[in-house]
Each structure stands twice: as C-alpha cells, then as structure tokens.
Design a protein around this motif. Structure first.
Motif, mmCIF file in Angstrom:
data_model
loop_
_atom_site.group_PDB
_atom_site.id
_atom_site.type_symbol
_atom_site.label_atom_id
_atom_site.label_comp_id
_atom_site.label_asym_id
_atom_site.label_seq_id
_atom_site.Cartn_x
_atom_site.Cartn_y
_atom_site.Cartn_z
ATOM 1 N N THR A 57 31.718 26.679 80.032
ATOM 2 C CA THR A 57 32.989 26.125 80.482
ATOM 3 C C THR A 57 34.146 27.094 80.279
ATOM 4 O OG1 THR A 57 33.345 25.084 78.321
ATOM 5 C CG2 THR A 57 32.236 23.775 80.013
ATOM 6 N N SER A 58 35.175 26.914 81.082
ATOM 7 C CA SER A 58 36.407 27.682 80.970
ATOM 8 C C SER A 58 37.567 26.725 81.168
ATOM 9 C CB SER A 58 36.474 28.791 82.032
ATOM 10 O OG SER A 58 35.381 29.669 81.935
ATOM 11 N N TYR A 59 38.705 27.031 80.491
ATOM 12 C CA TYR A 59 39.854 26.150 80.575
ATOM 13 C C TYR A 59 41.153 26.939 80.709
ATOM 14 C CZ TYR A 59 36.726 22.564 78.741
ATOM 15 O OH TYR A 59 35.682 21.682 78.556
ATOM 16 N N ALA A 60 42.108 26.316 81.361
ATOM 17 C CA ALA A 60 43.455 26.862 81.350
ATOM 18 C C ALA A 60 44.026 26.703 79.945
ATOM 19 C CB ALA A 60 44.325 26.106 82.351
ATOM 20 N N ASP A 61 44.857 27.647 79.533
ATOM 21 C CA ASP A 61 45.419 27.601 78.179
ATOM 22 C C ASP A 61 46.182 26.301 77.940
ATOM 23 O OD1 ASP A 61 46.232 31.167 77.998
ATOM 24 O OD2 ASP A 61 44.383 30.072 77.574
ATOM 25 N N SER A 62 46.804 25.784 78.969
ATOM 26 C CA SER A 62 47.643 24.593 78.816
ATOM 27 C C SER A 62 46.859 23.323 78.505
ATOM 28 C CB SER A 62 48.476 24.377 80.080
ATOM 29 O OG SER A 62 47.625 24.204 81.202
ATOM 30 N N VAL A 63 45.550 23.359 78.725
ATOM 31 C CA VAL A 63 44.760 22.140 78.506
ATOM 32 C C VAL A 63 43.690 22.310 77.431
ATOM 33 C CG1 VAL A 63 45.144 21.486 80.907
ATOM 34 C CG2 VAL A 63 42.990 22.603 80.260
ATOM 35 N N LYS A 64 43.542 23.502 76.903
ATOM 36 C CA LYS A 64 42.521 23.737 75.884
ATOM 37 C C LYS A 64 42.724 22.807 74.697
ATOM 38 C CE LYS A 64 41.346 28.575 76.800
ATOM 39 N NZ LYS A 64 41.469 29.980 76.326
ATOM 40 N N GLY A 65 41.630 22.209 74.265
ATOM 41 C CA GLY A 65 41.695 21.283 73.139
ATOM 42 C C GLY A 65 42.034 19.860 73.537
ATOM 43 N N ARG A 66 42.485 19.671 74.774
ATOM 44 C CA ARG A 66 42.855 18.323 75.230
ATOM 45 C C ARG A 66 41.943 17.827 76.352
ATOM 46 N NH1 ARG A 66 47.548 17.339 77.598
ATOM 47 N NH2 ARG A 66 47.790 19.429 78.510
ATOM 48 N N PHE A 67 41.456 18.751 77.166
ATOM 49 C CA PHE A 67 40.615 18.400 78.306
ATOM 50 C C PHE A 67 39.194 18.892 78.059
ATOM 51 C CE2 PHE A 67 44.004 18.297 81.928
ATOM 52 C CZ PHE A 67 44.825 17.503 81.142
ATOM 53 N N THR A 68 38.220 18.155 78.564
ATOM 54 C CA THR A 68 36.820 18.552 78.472
ATOM 55 C C THR A 68 36.142 18.354 79.819
ATOM 56 O OG1 THR A 68 36.711 17.892 76.140
ATOM 57 C CG2 THR A 68 34.628 18.207 77.293
ATOM 58 N N ILE A 69 35.570 19.437 80.338
ATOM 59 C CA ILE A 69 34.825 19.361 81.583
ATOM 60 C C ILE A 69 33.341 19.238 81.264
ATOM 61 C CG2 ILE A 69 34.627 21.882 81.813
ATOM 62 C CD1 ILE A 69 34.873 21.508 84.847
ATOM 63 N N SER A 70 32.644 18.424 82.023
ATOM 64 C CA SER A 70 31.211 18.257 81.824
ATOM 65 C C SER A 70 30.589 17.818 83.143
ATOM 66 C CB SER A 70 30.926 17.217 80.733
ATOM 67 O OG SER A 70 31.432 15.944 81.109
ATOM 68 N N LYS A 75 22.960 13.206 88.318
ATOM 69 C CA LYS A 75 23.810 12.396 89.184
ATOM 70 C C LYS A 75 24.681 13.239 90.112
ATOM 71 C CE LYS A 75 24.206 8.555 85.904
ATOM 72 N NZ LYS A 75 25.150 7.723 85.108
ATOM 73 N N ASN A 76 24.596 14.575 89.970
ATOM 74 C CA ASN A 76 25.474 15.461 90.746
ATOM 75 C C ASN A 76 26.934 15.036 90.607
ATOM 76 O OD1 ASN A 76 23.535 17.218 91.684
ATOM 77 N ND2 ASN A 76 23.194 16.085 93.575
ATOM 78 N N THR A 77 27.305 14.757 89.386
ATOM 79 C CA THR A 77 28.660 14.283 89.123
ATOM 80 C C THR A 77 29.333 15.155 88.088
ATOM 81 O OG1 THR A 77 28.044 12.012 89.664
ATOM 82 C CG2 THR A 77 30.054 12.316 88.385
ATOM 83 N N LEU A 78 30.563 15.483 88.373
ATOM 84 C CA LEU A 78 31.406 16.293 87.489
ATOM 85 C C LEU A 78 32.420 15.378 86.844
ATOM 86 C CD1 LEU A 78 32.193 19.304 86.698
ATOM 87 C CD2 LEU A 78 33.901 19.093 88.521
ATOM 88 N N TYR A 79 32.743 15.648 85.584
ATOM 89 C CA TYR A 79 33.711 14.839 84.852
ATOM 90 C C TYR A 79 34.813 15.717 84.267
ATOM 91 C CZ TYR A 79 29.825 11.529 84.965
ATOM 92 O OH TYR A 79 28.802 10.713 85.372
ATOM 93 N N LEU A 80 35.937 15.091 84.051
ATOM 94 C CA LEU A 80 37.013 15.731 83.294
ATOM 95 C C LEU A 80 37.621 14.671 82.395
ATOM 96 C CD1 LEU A 80 38.570 18.422 82.926
ATOM 97 C CD2 LEU A 80 40.339 17.443 84.427
ATOM 98 N N GLN A 81 37.357 14.813 81.111
ATOM 99 C CA GLN A 81 37.963 13.933 80.119
ATOM 100 C C GLN A 81 39.303 14.536 79.746
ATOM 101 O OE1 GLN A 81 36.567 10.981 78.824
ATOM 102 N NE2 GLN A 81 38.585 10.671 77.895
ATOM 103 N N ILE A 82 40.365 13.796 79.992
ATOM 104 C CA ILE A 82 41.691 14.339 79.712
ATOM 105 C C ILE A 82 42.350 13.460 78.659
ATOM 106 C CG2 ILE A 82 41.916 15.468 81.936
ATOM 107 C CD1 ILE A 82 43.516 13.190 82.971
ATOM 108 N N GLY A 83 42.845 14.094 77.596
ATOM 109 C CA GLY A 83 43.429 13.352 76.499
ATOM 110 C C GLY A 83 44.724 13.966 76.025
ATOM 111 N N SER A 84 45.357 13.275 75.085
ATOM 112 C CA SER A 84 46.671 13.699 74.571
ATOM 113 C C SER A 84 47.583 14.063 75.730
ATOM 114 C CB SER A 84 46.508 14.892 73.627
ATOM 115 O OG SER A 84 45.675 14.577 72.545
ATOM 116 N N LEU A 85 47.618 13.181 76.700
ATOM 117 C CA LEU A 85 48.298 13.484 77.956
ATOM 118 C C LEU A 85 49.790 13.633 77.775
ATOM 119 C CD1 LEU A 85 46.169 11.212 80.250
ATOM 120 C CD2 LEU A 85 46.474 13.679 80.513
ATOM 121 N N LYS A 86 50.338 14.560 78.546
ATOM 122 C CA LYS A 86 51.764 14.859 78.535
ATOM 123 C C LYS A 86 52.330 14.614 79.933
ATOM 124 C CE LYS A 86 50.790 18.677 75.341
ATOM 125 N NZ LYS A 86 50.933 20.144 75.102
#
Length: 123
Positions: A57-70, A75-86
């Motif tokens: 995985t790779s992340y933009a600096d602005s979302v590191k530690g808050r977002f998780t891609i999996s 299921k051929n499904t992509l997810y993005l768990q986004i937390g501590s939203l601003k």
C-alpha cells in the motif's frame, strides 16, 4: 467492459469515520493496481491511496495514519477505511484500476475510473 462502482460516502461530523467500497467487474486479468483519489471543491483531483496486486500500500502524506486501503480479491472489491475525519477531507472520492505495476502510486496512470462517491465532513 470494466466497471467500477463506489459506495459508502455520506455526511459525517469531524472526527468520525466512513468505509468506502468499490466493486469492480469485467477486469480481464488477475493482477492489477487499484487506488483511491479525491477531488475537493475547487481543487484538482489528488491521489489518496493505492494498493498493488501483492497488497503493498501507499498513501498520501495527508491521510497517513487515518486512512487504510484494502481489498478483497475474492469479491473484486476495494475498500477505504477513513477515520479521524477533517473538514478538508470533504470531496468526491473515486476508485481507479489499471494494469499491474511495481509501483501503483508515484506517477502511475490509472486507466479505469468509477463515478465517485461524495464525502462531506462538517466541523
């Protein structure tokens, strides 16, 4: 025909979380890059996160530690768990897919795109 369909967007208060999903159909190969992008109001589209066929995985600096891609390959499904939203996380979030690569992030050009799902964060 490759199709990407995002879901899971919504309106939440700052500090909250959401889980975005992207269902992919029609991709003819078993290995591929997938990523999430977003476009905030008045700004250009920016990369948020990417994942390769090995799960790296790779992340933009602005979302590191808050977002998780999996992804769920079965299921051929992509997810993005986004937390501590601003409030600055507000925007339309797009799912993208493309051919496999050793680097699905820096400089990678995605070929297939979904229509996006809207995320609105209130303060």
């Amino acid at each position: 025909q490759v199709q990407l369909v995002e879901s899971g967007g919504g309106s939440v208060q700052a500090g909250g979380s959401l889980r975005l999903s992207c269902a992919m159909t029609g991709y003819p190969y078993s290995s591929y890059c997938m990523g999430w992008y977003r476009r905030a109001p008045g700004l250009e589209r920016e990369g948020v996160a990417a994942i390769d066929s090995n799960g790296v995985t790779s992340y933009a600096d602005s979302v590191k530690g808050r977002f998780t891609i999996s992804k769920d390959n079965a299921k051929n499904t992509l997810y993005l768990q986004i937390g501590s939203l601003k409030p600055e996380d507000t925007g339309r979030y797009y799912c993208a897919a493309g051919g496999d690569s050793r680097d699905c992030w820096a400089g990678y050009q995605y070929f297939y795109w979904g229509q996006g799902t809207e995320v609105v964060i209130s303060s």
